[in-house]
Every structure is written in structure tokens, then in C-alpha cells.
Design a protein around this motif. Sequence first.
Motif, PDB file in Angstrom:
ATOM      1  N   VAL A 228      30.035 103.127  47.721  1.00  0.00           N
ATOM      2  CA  VAL A 228      29.718 102.527  46.430  1.00  0.00           C
ATOM      3  C   VAL A 228      30.558 103.216  45.364  1.00  0.00           C
ATOM      4  O   VAL A 228      30.644 104.447  45.324  1.00  0.00           O
ATOM      5  CB  VAL A 228      28.219 102.656  46.089  1.00  0.00           C
ATOM      6  N   LEU A 229      31.179 102.428  44.492  1.00  0.00           N
ATOM      7  CA  LEU A 229      31.967 102.959  43.393  1.00  0.00           C
ATOM      8  C   LEU A 229      31.391 102.461  42.068  1.00  0.00           C
ATOM      9  O   LEU A 229      31.019 101.293  41.937  1.00  0.00           O
ATOM     10  CB  LEU A 229      33.422 102.517  43.508  1.00  0.00           C
ATOM     11  N   ILE A 230      31.357 103.382  41.095  1.00  0.00           N
ATOM     12  CA  ILE A 230      30.858 103.034  39.762  1.00  0.00           C
ATOM     13  C   ILE A 230      31.982 103.252  38.763  1.00  0.00           C
ATOM     14  O   ILE A 230      32.386 104.393  38.513  1.00  0.00           O
ATOM     15  CB  ILE A 230      29.649 103.906  39.362  1.00  0.00           C
ATOM     16  N   PRO A 231      32.559 102.193  38.202  1.00  0.00           N
ATOM     17  CA  PRO A 231      33.598 102.374  37.186  1.00  0.00           C
ATOM     18  C   PRO A 231      33.011 102.902  35.892  1.00  0.00           C
ATOM     19  O   PRO A 231      31.818 102.748  35.621  1.00  0.00           O
ATOM     20  CB  PRO A 231      34.170 100.961  37.016  1.00  0.00           C
ATOM     21  N   GLY A 232      33.872 103.535  35.097  1.00  0.00           N
ATOM     22  CA  GLY A 232      33.412 104.108  33.848  1.00  0.00           C
ATOM     23  C   GLY A 232      33.423 103.120  32.702  1.00  0.00           C
ATOM     24  O   GLY A 232      33.733 101.937  32.856  1.00  0.00           O
ATOM     25  N   ALA A 233      33.055 103.625  31.537  1.00  0.00           N
ATOM     26  CA  ALA A 233      33.019 102.836  30.314  1.00  0.00           C
ATOM     27  C   ALA A 233      33.628 103.680  29.208  1.00  0.00           C
ATOM     28  O   ALA A 233      33.973 104.836  29.408  1.00  0.00           O
ATOM     29  CB  ALA A 233      31.577 102.464  29.972  1.00  0.00           C
ATOM     30  N   ALA A 234      33.771 103.099  28.044  1.00  0.00           N
ATOM     31  CA  ALA A 234      34.299 103.841  26.912  1.00  0.00           C
ATOM     32  C   ALA A 234      33.346 103.669  25.725  1.00  0.00           C
ATOM     33  O   ALA A 234      33.156 102.552  25.251  1.00  0.00           O
ATOM     34  CB  ALA A 234      35.695 103.346  26.554  1.00  0.00           C
TER      35      ALA A 234
ATOM     36  N   ALA B 178      19.934 105.038  51.883  1.00  0.00           N
ATOM     37  CA  ALA B 178      20.499 104.442  53.100  1.00  0.00           C
ATOM     38  C   ALA B 178      21.668 105.247  53.649  1.00  0.00           C
ATOM     39  O   ALA B 178      22.256 104.868  54.666  1.00  0.00           O
ATOM     40  CB  ALA B 178      20.942 103.001  52.817  1.00  0.00           C
ATOM     41  N   GLY B 179      22.034 106.341  52.952  1.00  0.00           N
ATOM     42  CA  GLY B 179      23.118 107.185  53.426  1.00  0.00           C
ATOM     43  C   GLY B 179      24.502 106.736  53.007  1.00  0.00           C
ATOM     44  O   GLY B 179      25.504 107.192  53.576  1.00  0.00           O
ATOM     45  N   VAL B 180      24.585 105.840  52.020  1.00  0.00           N
ATOM     46  CA  VAL B 180      25.889 105.346  51.567  1.00  0.00           C
ATOM     47  C   VAL B 180      26.488 106.350  50.580  1.00  0.00           C
ATOM     48  O   VAL B 180      25.835 106.694  49.593  1.00  0.00           O
ATOM     49  CB  VAL B 180      25.758 103.972  50.890  1.00  0.00           C
ATOM     50  N   PRO B 181      27.712 106.832  50.797  1.00  0.00           N
ATOM     51  CA  PRO B 181      28.347 107.703  49.810  1.00  0.00           C
ATOM     52  C   PRO B 181      28.570 106.945  48.506  1.00  0.00           C
ATOM     53  O   PRO B 181      28.850 105.747  48.511  1.00  0.00           O
ATOM     54  CB  PRO B 181      29.678 108.085  50.461  1.00  0.00           C
ATOM     55  N   ILE B 182      28.462 107.667  47.382  1.00  0.00           N
ATOM     56  CA  ILE B 182      28.606 107.044  46.073  1.00  0.00           C
ATOM     57  C   ILE B 182      29.580 107.874  45.249  1.00  0.00           C
ATOM     58  O   ILE B 182      29.483 109.099  45.197  1.00  0.00           O
ATOM     59  CB  ILE B 182      27.260 106.946  45.335  1.00  0.00           C
ATOM     60  N   ALA B 183      30.522 107.201  44.596  1.00  0.00           N
ATOM     61  CA  ALA B 183      31.498 107.879  43.749  1.00  0.00           C
ATOM     62  C   ALA B 183      31.540 107.203  42.384  1.00  0.00           C
ATOM     63  O   ALA B 183      31.526 105.979  42.291  1.00  0.00           O
ATOM     64  CB  ALA B 183      32.885 107.840  44.386  1.00  0.00           C
ATOM     65  N   ALA B 184      31.586 108.017  41.341  1.00  0.00           N
ATOM     66  CA  ALA B 184      31.648 107.509  39.972  1.00  0.00           C
ATOM     67  C   ALA B 184      32.959 107.922  39.339  1.00  0.00           C
ATOM     68  O   ALA B 184      33.357 109.082  39.410  1.00  0.00           O
ATOM     69  CB  ALA B 184      30.472 108.044  39.157  1.00  0.00           C
ATOM     70  N   LEU B 185      33.638 106.964  38.734  1.00  0.00           N
ATOM     71  CA  LEU B 185      34.859 107.241  37.990  1.00  0.00           C
ATOM     72  C   LEU B 185      34.494 107.514  36.540  1.00  0.00           C
ATOM     73  O   LEU B 185      33.728 106.758  35.930  1.00  0.00           O
ATOM     74  CB  LEU B 185      35.830 106.062  38.059  1.00  0.00           C
TER      75      LEU B 185
END
Length: 327
Positions: free
Chosen positions: A71-77, A97-104
Amino acid sequence: MRTVAVLLHPAVRIFDYGVIHEVFGVDRSNDGVLPIRLWRCAPRGAPITLVGGATLTATHHLADLARADLVLIPGAAPAPPHAEPEQANALRAAADAGVPIAALCSGAFLLADAGLLDGRRATTHWRLVDALARRAPHARVESGPLWVEDGPVWTGAGTAAGIDLCLHLVRRAHGAATAATIARRMVTPPHRDGGQSQYVPATTVDPLPDALTDVLAWARDHLHETVTVAALARRAHQAPRTFARRFTETTGTTPLRWLHHQRVQLAQELMERTDLPVEEVARRAGFGTTAVLRRHFGRDLGTTPTAYRRRFATPETPAAPPPRRAR
């Protein structure tokens, strides 16, 4: 990693989504890169209008985050508003559920709202570190790194650091060669260490980055030799201490750390793309002995060279050409 899900929120910055799409959403099967399905997930699968006016059509619902491989979470401004309950619940379900998550960049704020940064190290854009610390009082928020990994959660710094984090995630899942192939197509460096400084103060530095190009290219061609800071300084026509200081001011990392990561990356690519014995890989990458290579693979990659080759070797692994001779 076959499926990557992007959490779309109304404050998504176009650049962040563009980075995600460029790394994960472009079909590069002609370059030998296995295709990845990119899911755009939004509440009720509704279209999302991004900051700047572009509209993205969702392909999946938020509940589908828990079925992805990443899962990826894009950033905001400057930062997204507080997560809606539906968003926070979907992120927690994916984590459970064990899904890796990354936030930009500021996407880390949504992780904070879901409680997924509690007890973890995290980072974000250097200008938003204090705000993230307030929103995630139980996290250890750091202002230095380009990206931080803590368990199955990654957080990255601003803008271009999102490229570094996404390529790092590709490297972990598919190997250094695949990440390097994508980086070449994007015309971007294949590897900047996550611990590298995200903010280099503006100073009058000589040499400038372009002037370092020849020195760094020479170093990459001679990794199989004993390359020292003194040798790099001589090629830059500087005293070693001056060169080391200016290198760090220019790149945000030290010459020795840069050399180390270049050697690890070369060893990864040799293990993936050739059938050279581990002893020869160690020599060509500049580690000298198999024991030293194993130690660095264990410390940096959490595996052994042999196990790494089993996981990432291409079906055909021809022998590598001999290393270049010093000129």
C-alpha cells in the motif's frame, strides 16, 4: 510484489502520484521487468480530484487495500487533512492483514491518524517534522533521513525522496537489477541510501555536483580495487579532508558510506545477473573475501549472498565481463 494499491485522498499531490505511477504503473515488460498491477483505491471507488485540478478515476475501493502486496500513500501540500474514519479503518485493516505500507512525504500524517506510527520511527519532509510529531505523539519522528523503515511501515521525505523510497521498495521485492532498470528508464540514480541527509544547506561548494561526476564514475569502475578517500581526493585535486567535507556538503553522505553502498549494489547485481562464484563476486565488488561479503549482506540486506541469488537470479545468468583495469 504483483499488486500495489494507492490510497487516494482529495489532497493528493500530482507529483507524488506521478512518481508512484512511473515506478509501479508503467509496463516495462520489454525491459524484462515483470508487470505490476496498480490499484487506485478511494472511498466507494469515486473519482478523486487532485491538488492542481487533475482527476483520477478510482479502480478499487478502500477495502481492497488489504488485498494488495503493498500500500502506498501519496503526500499532499502541505499536509493532508485528518484521515476520515473509512480511510483510517482501511489502513488498519491492511496492516492487520500483513500488507506493508509506505507513505511518501506528508502521506505519513494519514498513517499517524490510523495509529500505525505509534512506537515506530518515522520521517517526512523536513519542514513538516514538528507538525507530524504533534500529530503522532507516540512516534519517534526524525528530520534527517530520506526514508525510514520500521517493521512493515516505511515513511519518506519530500518530493524527490519519494523516487528513492519507491525504488528501494522495488529493490527489496524484485532485486537491484530490476530497480536499476527502472531507474535508467526514469533517468534517475538507482540508489540513494535512506540514511542520506534529506536536506543539504545551500552553500558555495566547489566542486559542484557536476564536477564530481568524473570522480564518482571512476570510483564505480574501480570498486574491485582499494578505493580510498585519499585516492578520490587526488582525482578531485583536493586534500582528503577538504574533499570529504565538500563531498558531504554536496551529496548529504560521506565518501566511505557512498562507496560502501556502491559495492553492495554491485554485489547484488552480480549475484542476480551472473553465475560467478561468491568468492569472485566478493572480489569484484571490492569486499575482498567471502566472509566480508556475507557480513555486509547480512547487515544491510538481512540475508546471505547465496539466499539472495536463489531469490533474485534471472533465469539465464551469464558470466560477467572482467572488471575494468585501472588506467
